[in-house]
Each structure stands twice: as structure tokens, then as C-alpha cells.
Design a protein around this motif. Structure first.
Motif, short mmCIF file in Angstrom:
data_model
loop_
_atom_site.label_atom_id
_atom_site.label_comp_id
_atom_site.label_asym_id
_atom_site.label_seq_id
_atom_site.Cartn_x
_atom_site.Cartn_y
_atom_site.Cartn_z
N VAL A 86 19.82 33.42 -41.61
CA VAL A 86 18.99 34.58 -41.35
C VAL A 86 17.41 34.25 -41.38
N THR A 87 17.23 32.94 -41.67
CA THR A 87 15.75 32.48 -41.71
C THR A 87 15.17 32.40 -40.16
N MET A 88 16.16 32.67 -39.40
CA MET A 88 15.64 32.80 -37.95
C MET A 88 14.89 34.18 -37.46
N ASN A 89 14.93 34.97 -38.62
CA ASN A 89 14.17 36.27 -38.23
C ASN A 89 12.68 36.04 -37.69
N PRO A 90 11.83 35.28 -38.45
CA PRO A 90 10.42 35.38 -37.90
C PRO A 90 10.55 34.81 -36.30
N ALA A 91 11.33 34.00 -35.89
CA ALA A 91 11.36 33.42 -34.68
C ALA A 91 11.85 34.72 -33.51
N LEU A 92 12.79 35.27 -34.30
CA LEU A 92 13.22 36.37 -33.49
C LEU A 92 12.28 37.46 -33.24
N VAL A 93 11.52 37.94 -34.43
CA VAL A 93 10.40 38.60 -34.23
C VAL A 93 9.39 38.19 -33.06
N ALA A 94 9.15 37.06 -33.16
CA ALA A 94 8.23 36.32 -32.26
C ALA A 94 8.58 36.50 -30.78
N ARG A 95 9.88 36.45 -30.62
CA ARG A 95 10.34 36.50 -29.41
C ARG A 95 10.58 37.98 -28.77
#
Length: 411
Positions: A303-312
Motif C-alpha cells: 500500500v506504500t505505493m500510493n504516493p507514486a500512484l498519485v504522482a503517476r
């Protein structure tokens, strides 16, 4: 990072505590309300459904409001829902209360992330998102045990009252420290909705749904897997779950630092690691050292991928609140989908390891949705921009969320 961004993270913490508070109080609630435990369980599923569907609808209704005012409206509606839940005479009114707070939570995520990015500036958008989303991690690690302790010690209604008071406190802090945010070009309904005509945005959304779904397919069944397959004691299981929570907080911070300049590379490394760790967990479920390594690793890259998902998402469309709210809905659907499919594997007779293998398959599907970006220059140049569309979306989002647009009220 402005202090207001951290306050927005506290708001997420309060809302996530509300989302999870029913989980540990189901038997007591079922007994007092005179319904089955499964009907109380529906309060969790319907909350998520309200987030996914009601969140974007509520956000659309608030688009023309300045973001600070939108946050205040959402805090007010949330407190109303929690108070209604605390005073509910029966199951029906409690269900209405959960639908209200669920829709508010979905909208709040989108508005809070958009406001944080506007406050901090587009160059640190992922880092600002990670600070706000740390409230999600902290709510899971600390908020759930806190709500459950209050509910078991003082009754489940007291848990609702405490969360309401928490929301009032954070709402007051928000009114004090969050400055007035001038309307940007993306605050009109037409311009926000126009972003959804970009098919790449939906492809990006699908990655978010699959990555979070893969994580929750496994995470939802960690406790029975650790207890019955790995054969660990209750104290050890609790300790490992806290370690998992601590890993998500650390991972969220690290990903937030990396994703501002290398969103695709960070996502690629994270998803590949998730696939490997789920496979290791599935192969060596009876070996505690391997299980500990895999579990903490999943905490670092799930779930820590959330910031990268937001940036994408920002690199593909604008950074408006409606785009972020729909993104939150896609993530929520990933939670629901992953938990449901993982349970199907167990119900089909494939045993408690099935969710781990199902999670690995879903993660592979998520990796495949990343391939167009991985194979393009975006994965290697460090840009967040969608590789087929250049950097124009990022430039527009940066222009619309310039820190020059942030002013304090003079009246």
C-alpha cells in the motif's frame, strides 16, 4: 513541508479510524442491535461502497467551493454521521450513518490530497501526498486498536463519540492553519470532468486498483495464515502485524521521497518486489524466518505505493480534487476486490495459502499495466509525465497549483 499538510494527514487519520472501528466491535454491536454478525459486517462493505461511489459525487458538488471551505463542510458532515452512529436506536439509522461517513471519507481524500499538493507545490507533490497518506497508515496501525479498545472498554457507542470529537479537533486545527486556496483552472466541473476523456488516465487507475488489490488479497488473511499455517502464537501474530504497520509507515515515507522524480521507476521496483515477496510467502508459509521477511517486505512495497500512484495520476491528468477522489475510489475498489477474490480462493477449497498466490497473480496483472510506461523513456528519464503525451499535463497541473495561488484570507 507546510504544517497544514500534516494537519490534513491528521484528518485522514480520523476518517480511517472511523472506517475500521466496526471491525473489532462486531459481536457487541450485533448483540445490542439484535442482528447477526454478518449484517454488522455489511456496515464495513457498504462504507467502502459509499467511499467509492458517493465520494466522487460529493466531491463534484463541492468543486466550486474553495478547498478550505470544502474541507470544513466535509468535517461537519463527518461529525454529523459519527454522532448519528453513536445515537442510532437501530440498525437502519446506523447504516445511514455509515453511508454518510463513507461518502465523506471518499471525498475528503481527494480534496485533502489536492490541497496538500497546492500548499506544498507541484515539485514535491508525491512527498506531500505521502505526508497526507501517512494518516492512512497511522489509522490502520494505531486508530483501529484505539477504537477497538475504547469500544471494548466503554461500549461501541463511545467509540463513535471519540472519533467525532477527534474530527472536531482536527477540523478546528484545519480552519486555523490551512490558508485560503485560490480557485485554480481545474475547479470548474467541466474542466474536471474533461480529464476523464483521457484513456490513459483509466489505464493508470487500473494499475492502482490492481496493485492495492494484490496487497489486500494477502493482507486481509494474514491473521489466519500466520495462526493456522505458520502456526504462530497470538502474541507473535500481533507483534508481526504491528511490524507490518510500522513497515508501511516507513515505506510510505521512502516512496514519497522517490516518487517526485521517479514515479514509474519506483512503481516498477515496488510491484516487482511485491510479486516476489508474495511468491516467497506462498512457498515458505510454514517457515517463520521467510514469513517474517516476506510480511515486512510486503509492508514496505504494498500500500506504500500510493504516493507514486498519485504522482503517476498527476503526470497523466490534472491534480484536481475530482481526479484524486476517483483515484481514491479505484484504490478502495482494489481493497474490496482483493479481499473478495482472496476469500473466493479459500472458499473454493484451495486453503489459506490461496490469497497469497491470488495476490501474486493480481500483482502480475498490475505490472502488465505498467509496461507501456516502463518501455518508454518515462521509466528511465525520471519524469512523471506520461511517456506518450510529453510533459504538458504536468506543466498544466504545476501552473494550476502554483504556490502563488495560495493566499491567506485578509478578512
Amino acid at each position: 513541508m507546510p504544517i497544514a499538510v500534516y494537519v490534513l494527514g491528521l484528518g485522514i487519520f480520523a476518517l480511517v479510524t472511523s472506517e475500521l472501528q466496526v471491525t473489532g466491535m462486531m459481536p457487541a454491536m450485533a448483540q445490542e442491535l439484535g442482528v447477526s454478525v454478518s449484517r454488522v459486517g455489511y456496515l464495513i462493505s457498504l462504507y467502502a461502497l459509499a467511499m467509492a461511489i458517493g465520494g466522487p459525487l460529493l466531491n463534484t458538488a463541492l468543486l466550486r467551493l474553495p478547498r478550505r471551505w470544502a474541507l470544513m463542510v466535509l468535517f461537519g458532515a463527518f461529525v454529523t454521521g459519527e454522532v448519528l452512529g453513536a445515537l442510532s436506536p437501530g440498525y437502519g439509522s446506523l447504516l445511514v450513518a455509515r453511508l454518510i461517513t463513507g461518502a465523506v471519507s471518499g471525498a475528503f481524500f481527494g480534496v485533502a490530497i489536492a490541497a496538500a499538493i497546492q500548499l506544498a507545490g507541484p515539485n514535491v507533490a508525491a512527498r506531500a501526498s505521502s505526508v497526507v497518506l501517512s494518516g492512512l497508515m497511522a489509522g490502520t496501525v494505531l486508530g483501529l486498536p484505539l477504537a477497538n479498545y475504547i469500544g471494548s472498554s466503554f461500549g461501541w457507542r463511545m467509540s463513535f463519540w471519540i472519533v467525532a470529537v477527534m474530527a472536531i479537533t482536527v477540523g478546528a486545527l484545519t480552519a486555523l492553519v490551512v490558508p485560503r486556496l485560490q480557485a485554480s483552472q481545474y475547479t470548474s466541473v467541466r474542466s474536471e470532468i474533461a480529464a476523464f476523456q483521457n484513456w490513459r488516465l483509466w489505464a493508470v487507475y487500473s494499475t492502482s486498483t490492481l496493485v492495492i488489490g494484490a496487497t489486500y488479497a494477502a493482507f486481509s488473511y494474514f491473521t489466519p495464515i500466520l495462526s493456522e499455517v505458520t502456526d504462530l502464537g497470538a502474541t507473535t501474530v500481533t507483534t508481526l502485524l504491528f511490524a507490518y504497520g510500522a513497515a508501511t509507515i516507513l515505506g510510505n515515507h521512502i516512496v514519497g521521497r522517490l516518487a517526485d522524480t521517479r514515479a514509474i521507476s519506483t512503481l516498477t521496483a515496488g510491484v516487482v518486489s511485491l510479486i516476489v515477496l508474495l511468491i516467497v510467502f506462498g512457498l515458505f508459509t510454514t517457515r517463520p524466518p521467510a514469513v517474517v521477511l516476506a510480511l515486512i517486505g510486503i509492508g514496505l512495497v504494498g500500500v506504500t505505493m500510493n504516493p507514486a500512484l498519485v504522482a503517476r495520476v498527476m503526470g497523466t491528468a490534472n491534480g484536481g480534487s475530482l481526479v484524486n477522489t476517483v483515484h481514491t475510489s479505484c484504490i478502495t475498489m482494489g481493497v474490496v476486490f482483493g479481499s473478495w477474490v482472496g476469500g473466493l480462493g479459500i472458499s473454493a477449497g484451495y486453503g489459506l495459502r490461496a490469497p497469497l498466490w491470488i495476490g501474486a497473480v493480481i500483482a502480475v496483472a498490475g505490472f502488465l499495466t505498467l509496461l507501456p510506461d516502463i518501455l518508454s523513456r518515462g521509466a528511465f528519464s525520471g519524469t512523471n509525465a506520461a511517456p506518450d503525451s510529453g510533459s504538458e499535463p504536468v506543466a498544466e497541473a504545476a501552473d494550476s497549483m502554483s504556490t502563488a495561488d495560495i493566499t491567506r484570507e485578509s478578512r
